[in-house]
Enzyme design. Structure first.
Site, PDB file in Angstrom:
ATOM      1  N   HIS A 155     -23.245   9.882   8.543  1.00 26.19           N
ATOM      2  CA  HIS A 155     -22.296   8.977   9.065  1.00 26.19           C
ATOM      3  C   HIS A 155     -22.471   8.450   9.901  1.00 26.19           C
ATOM      4  O   HIS A 155     -21.610   7.534  10.816  1.00 26.19           O
ATOM      5  CB  HIS A 155     -20.713   9.979   8.343  1.00 26.19           C
ATOM      6  CG  HIS A 155     -20.639   9.910   7.253  1.00 26.19           C
ATOM      7  ND1 HIS A 155     -19.700  10.632   6.241  1.00 26.19           N
ATOM      8  CD2 HIS A 155     -21.563   9.166   6.404  1.00 26.19           C
ATOM      9  CE1 HIS A 155     -20.230  10.182   5.232  1.00 26.19           C
ATOM     10  NE2 HIS A 155     -20.806   9.553   4.839  1.00 26.19           N
TER      11      HIS A 155
ATOM     12  N   ASP B  15     -21.151   8.884  -0.758  1.00 26.03           N
ATOM     13  CA  ASP B  15     -21.249   8.816   0.812  1.00 26.03           C
ATOM     14  C   ASP B  15     -22.215   8.011   0.961  1.00 26.03           C
ATOM     15  O   ASP B  15     -22.234   6.574   0.591  1.00 26.03           O
ATOM     16  CB  ASP B  15     -21.699  10.295   1.055  1.00 26.03           C
ATOM     17  CG  ASP B  15     -23.185  10.647   0.489  1.00 26.03           C
ATOM     18  OD1 ASP B  15     -23.780   9.356  -0.072  1.00 26.03           O
ATOM     19  OD2 ASP B  15     -24.096  11.124   1.040  1.00 26.03           O
TER      20      ASP B  15
END
Length: 258
Positions: free
Chosen positions: A86, A141
């Site tokens: 991320h 995700d």
């Protein structure tokens, strides 16, 4: 080696390199991706980035075998895994250097979020796209639930992430998930050509334009128009605008600063 980082003139190519595992993301690859992206961001000579995969797949998503082996520790492993990925994705989205994704094969799960985030996303004709989360009892995700509604709208995002439909490259181009489909053998040539064009652009203008596009859904019209004015005047105060305007008037190619 799970990742390859190469420089060609002003272009950095990041290749996910676990082809025997479909480039599935484990901790080693997650950490290597963040390190590579950080290095590209810090290197002023890099003006554009290409992200692709080695072998037959772009990225199969998270390493399901690793999740299974972790047992009760799987939630902690997933947090550890997604953290650097991320962070890398945010850096790729926010930096001054535009991103081209060269989707050489299947993009599933976490690979879907990485594949579609390119400013220009080229898909090989053999590429396929699937959320694949629900099949293993997981939620999205790597930005899949953020990018998809913005790129293709809520209904298509629901189709991909809730129904779990697998779509081919032609359908991905039709709904706006990718920029263009190219023959497999021409994928990297096309990606590098576009990256080369982007590498000659204004880093300041790119950074501010990318930010405006990313943040547009978050603001009302009046607020966004004000953000546009701020970005425009900030660009106009810098050397790239001076060079760009001069080059336009002189009918020559501009030479923008790094």
């Amino acid at each position: 080696m799970c990742l390859d980082l190469k420089r060609t003139d002003a272009i950095a190519t990041i290749t996910l390199a676990r082809p025997d595992r479909g480039n599935a993301i484990n901790i080693e690859l997650a950490d290597a991706l963040l390190a590579a992206v950080t290095a590209c961001e810090a290197d002023a000579s890099v003006r554009a980035i290409v992200l692709t995969g080695a072998g037959a797949l772009f990225c199969a998503g998270g390493d399901i075998d690793a999740f299974a082996q972790a047992g009760e520790e799987a939630p902690g492993l997933m947090r550890r895994l997604t953290g650097p990925v991320h962070a890398a994705q945010v850096r790729l989205a926010r930096m001054r250097k535009p991103l081209v994704t060269a989707i050489n094969g299947a993009a599933a799960g976490a690979g879907l979020g990485l594949a579609v985030m390119g400013d220009v996303a080229f898909a090989a004709a053999s590429a396929t796209f699937i959320g694949a989360y629900g099949a293993v009892g997981l939620s999205p995700d790597v930005g899949a639930s953020w990018w998809l509604p913005r790129l293709v709208g809520l209904r298509q995002a629901q189709r991909l992430l809730l129904l779990g439909e697998r779509i081919d490259a032609v359908e991905a181009e039709r709904i706006g998930l990718v920029t263009r489909v190219v023959p497999d053998a021409q994928l990297m040539e096309a990606a590098m050509a576009v990256a080369g064009c982007l590498a000659h652009g204004s880093p300041t203008a790119f950074q501010r334009t990318r930010a405006l596009l990313l943040d547009a859904p978050l603001a009302d019209l009046e607020t966004h128009l004000d953000l546009e004015v701020r970005a425009l005047t900030a660009c106009a105060a810098g050397p790239d605008a001076v060079e760009g305007i001069a080059a336009f008037r002189e009918k020559r190619r501009p030479c923008f600063s790094a």
